[in-house]
Design a protein around this motif. Structure first.
Motif, short mmCIF file in Angstrom:
data_model
loop_
_atom_site.label_atom_id
_atom_site.label_comp_id
_atom_site.label_asym_id
_atom_site.label_seq_id
_atom_site.Cartn_x
_atom_site.Cartn_y
_atom_site.Cartn_z
N PHE A 1 -76.46 60.68 -62.57
CA PHE A 1 -75.21 60.27 -61.59
C PHE A 1 -74.24 59.96 -62.41
O PHE A 1 -74.24 59.48 -63.68
CB PHE A 1 -75.95 59.05 -60.52
N PRO A 2 -72.80 60.12 -61.75
CA PRO A 2 -72.77 60.21 -60.36
C PRO A 2 -72.79 61.96 -60.39
O PRO A 2 -73.01 62.64 -61.17
CB PRO A 2 -71.18 59.77 -60.12
N SER A 3 -72.74 62.12 -58.87
CA SER A 3 -73.08 63.74 -58.74
C SER A 3 -71.91 64.46 -58.76
O SER A 3 -71.74 65.46 -59.08
CB SER A 3 -73.80 63.83 -57.30
N HIS A 4 -70.96 63.55 -58.45
CA HIS A 4 -69.45 64.06 -58.79
C HIS A 4 -68.60 62.84 -59.22
O HIS A 4 -68.72 61.82 -58.82
CB HIS A 4 -68.65 64.24 -57.28
N THR B 1 -61.63 57.43 -69.15
CA THR B 1 -62.74 57.68 -69.56
C THR B 1 -63.62 57.71 -68.48
O THR B 1 -63.71 57.09 -67.29
CB THR B 1 -63.13 56.17 -70.32
N VAL B 2 -64.88 58.39 -68.87
CA VAL B 2 -65.90 58.68 -67.90
C VAL B 2 -67.24 58.65 -68.43
O VAL B 2 -67.45 59.02 -69.64
CB VAL B 2 -65.80 60.02 -67.13
N THR B 3 -68.23 58.27 -67.95
CA THR B 3 -69.67 57.86 -68.26
C THR B 3 -70.68 58.58 -67.37
O THR B 3 -70.71 58.04 -66.15
CB THR B 3 -70.07 56.67 -68.99
N LEU B 4 -71.47 59.66 -67.87
CA LEU B 4 -72.31 60.30 -67.09
C LEU B 4 -73.69 59.72 -67.66
O LEU B 4 -73.79 59.41 -69.01
CB LEU B 4 -72.35 61.64 -67.21
N ARG B 5 -74.57 59.64 -66.40
CA ARG B 5 -75.87 58.94 -66.80
C ARG B 5 -76.99 60.07 -66.43
O ARG B 5 -76.90 60.74 -65.41
CB ARG B 5 -76.08 57.70 -66.09
N CYS B 6 -77.93 60.11 -67.25
CA CYS B 6 -79.24 60.89 -67.11
C CYS B 6 -80.40 60.07 -67.29
O CYS B 6 -80.41 59.29 -68.19
CB CYS B 6 -78.98 61.90 -68.10
N ASP B 7 -81.33 60.09 -66.14
CA ASP B 7 -82.56 59.55 -66.39
C ASP B 7 -83.69 60.58 -66.28
O ASP B 7 -83.95 61.30 -65.32
CB ASP B 7 -82.87 58.56 -65.20
N PRO B 8 -84.00 60.54 -67.53
CA PRO B 8 -85.31 62.02 -67.71
C PRO B 8 -86.47 61.37 -66.77
O PRO B 8 -86.77 60.48 -66.43
CB PRO B 8 -85.52 61.98 -69.12
N GLY C 1 -66.22 70.55 -65.40
CA GLY C 1 -67.17 71.40 -65.38
C GLY C 1 -68.46 70.59 -64.80
O GLY C 1 -68.20 69.39 -64.45
N VAL C 2 -69.48 71.27 -64.91
CA VAL C 2 -70.86 70.77 -64.40
C VAL C 2 -71.60 70.42 -65.82
O VAL C 2 -71.87 71.08 -66.54
CB VAL C 2 -71.66 71.49 -63.49
N TYR C 3 -72.13 69.05 -65.49
CA TYR C 3 -72.64 68.49 -66.73
C TYR C 3 -74.25 68.46 -66.28
O TYR C 3 -74.57 67.76 -65.37
CB TYR C 3 -72.37 67.28 -67.46
N PHE C 4 -75.17 69.37 -67.00
CA PHE C 4 -76.71 69.23 -66.75
C PHE C 4 -77.47 68.26 -67.90
O PHE C 4 -77.03 68.60 -69.02
CB PHE C 4 -77.12 70.65 -66.65
N CYS C 5 -78.45 67.59 -67.19
CA CYS C 5 -79.37 66.72 -68.11
C CYS C 5 -80.62 67.67 -68.01
O CYS C 5 -80.88 68.15 -66.72
CB CYS C 5 -79.31 65.69 -67.89
N SER D 1 -79.89 67.81 -61.21
CA SER D 1 -78.71 68.50 -60.18
C SER D 1 -77.60 68.54 -60.90
O SER D 1 -76.43 69.26 -60.33
CB SER D 1 -78.84 67.85 -58.85
N GLY D 2 -77.04 67.82 -61.91
CA GLY D 2 -75.77 68.19 -62.75
C GLY D 2 -74.84 66.95 -62.05
O GLY D 2 -75.08 66.44 -60.88
N THR D 3 -74.13 66.81 -62.99
CA THR D 3 -72.63 66.19 -62.61
C THR D 3 -71.59 66.70 -62.68
O THR D 3 -71.23 67.44 -63.81
CB THR D 3 -72.42 64.71 -63.50
#
Lengths: 115, 115
Positions: A7-10, A18-25, A88-92, A108-110
């Motif tokens: 998240f976020p999805s978009h 600044t943007v922060t993308l998060r990934c929960d494995p 772009g789309v960032y995948f974890c 599902s990517g951001t």
């Protein structure tokens, strides 16, 4: 079991912000990967964590990108300041400890849009 | 370094027709090979993988792929497609040793199944 959550999805931000993308494995997955797909191009590797340590960060584009993995659990990818070409789309993805035989589970990517 | 070529960016096909999505790779070392699928608004899902052994690999949803070492190819096939197979398909490789399970992807092939 819960999958890889991103998240976020978009996210739409202005250049310079600044943007922060998060990934929960998936719980118990020591390996965590970040990939990025710029529109129309291939999905490219950014970096790989094993637990909280960066195993390989050879794909990080430049020093505007900072990835962390707190306590070997979730990971964040911060872009500061964002540029247009960061869109772009960032995948974890995550995988259990061990060899590639286990494969990856992708989120599902951001989708990041920098305007 | 490794590279993956998916020559067909889009493949239209009628429902119940056979389909082949082409993938060629380049590598100076041994690799593992993968096909991933991305359905609309979802993450990447592993379709099948070749690690060793039989060169014909069967995956989910009736897909199969054949590893051809001499032609450095790993084409994906399905004898009869369904509307639900409409998605983007990605071929990827990972080096057998020393690569940390990092994936190198092709640019993707959009499969559009029509009635």
């Amino acid at each position: 079991e819960a999958g890889v959550t991103q998240f976020p999805s978009h996210s739409v931000i202005e250049k310079g912000q600044t943007v922060t993308l998060r990934c929960d494995p998936i719980s118990g997955h020591d390996n965590l990967y970040w990939y990025r797909r710029v529109m129309g191009k291939e999905i490219k590797f950014l970096l790989h964590f094993v637990k909280e340590s960066k195993q390989d960060e050879s794909g990080m584009p430049n020093n505007r990108f900072l990835a962390e993995r707190t306590g070997g659990t979730y990971s964040t990818l911060k872009v500061q300041p964002a540029e247009l070409e960061d869109s772009g789309v960032y995948f974890c993805a995550s995988s259990p400890p061990g060899r590639i035989n286990y494969g990856y589970t992708f989120g599902s990517g951001t989708r990041l849009t920098v305007v | 370094a490794q590279s993956v070529t998916q020559l067909d960016s889009q493949v239209p096909v009628f429902e119940e027709a056979p389909v082949e999505l082409r993938c060629n790779y380049s590598s100076s070392v041994s690799v593992y090979l993968f096909w991933y699928v991305q359905y609309p608004n979802q993450g990447l899902q592993l379709l099948l993988k070749y690690l060793s052994g039989s060169t014909l690999v069967k995956g989910i949803n009736g897909f199969e792929a054949e590893f051809n070492k001499s032609q450095t190819s790993f084409h994906l096939r399905k004898p009869s497609v369904h509307i639900s197979d409409t998605a983007e398909y990605f071929c990827a490789v990972s080096v057998v040793t020393g690569g940390g399970n990092k994936l190198t992807f092709g640019t993707g092939t959009q499969l559009k199944v029509e009635l």
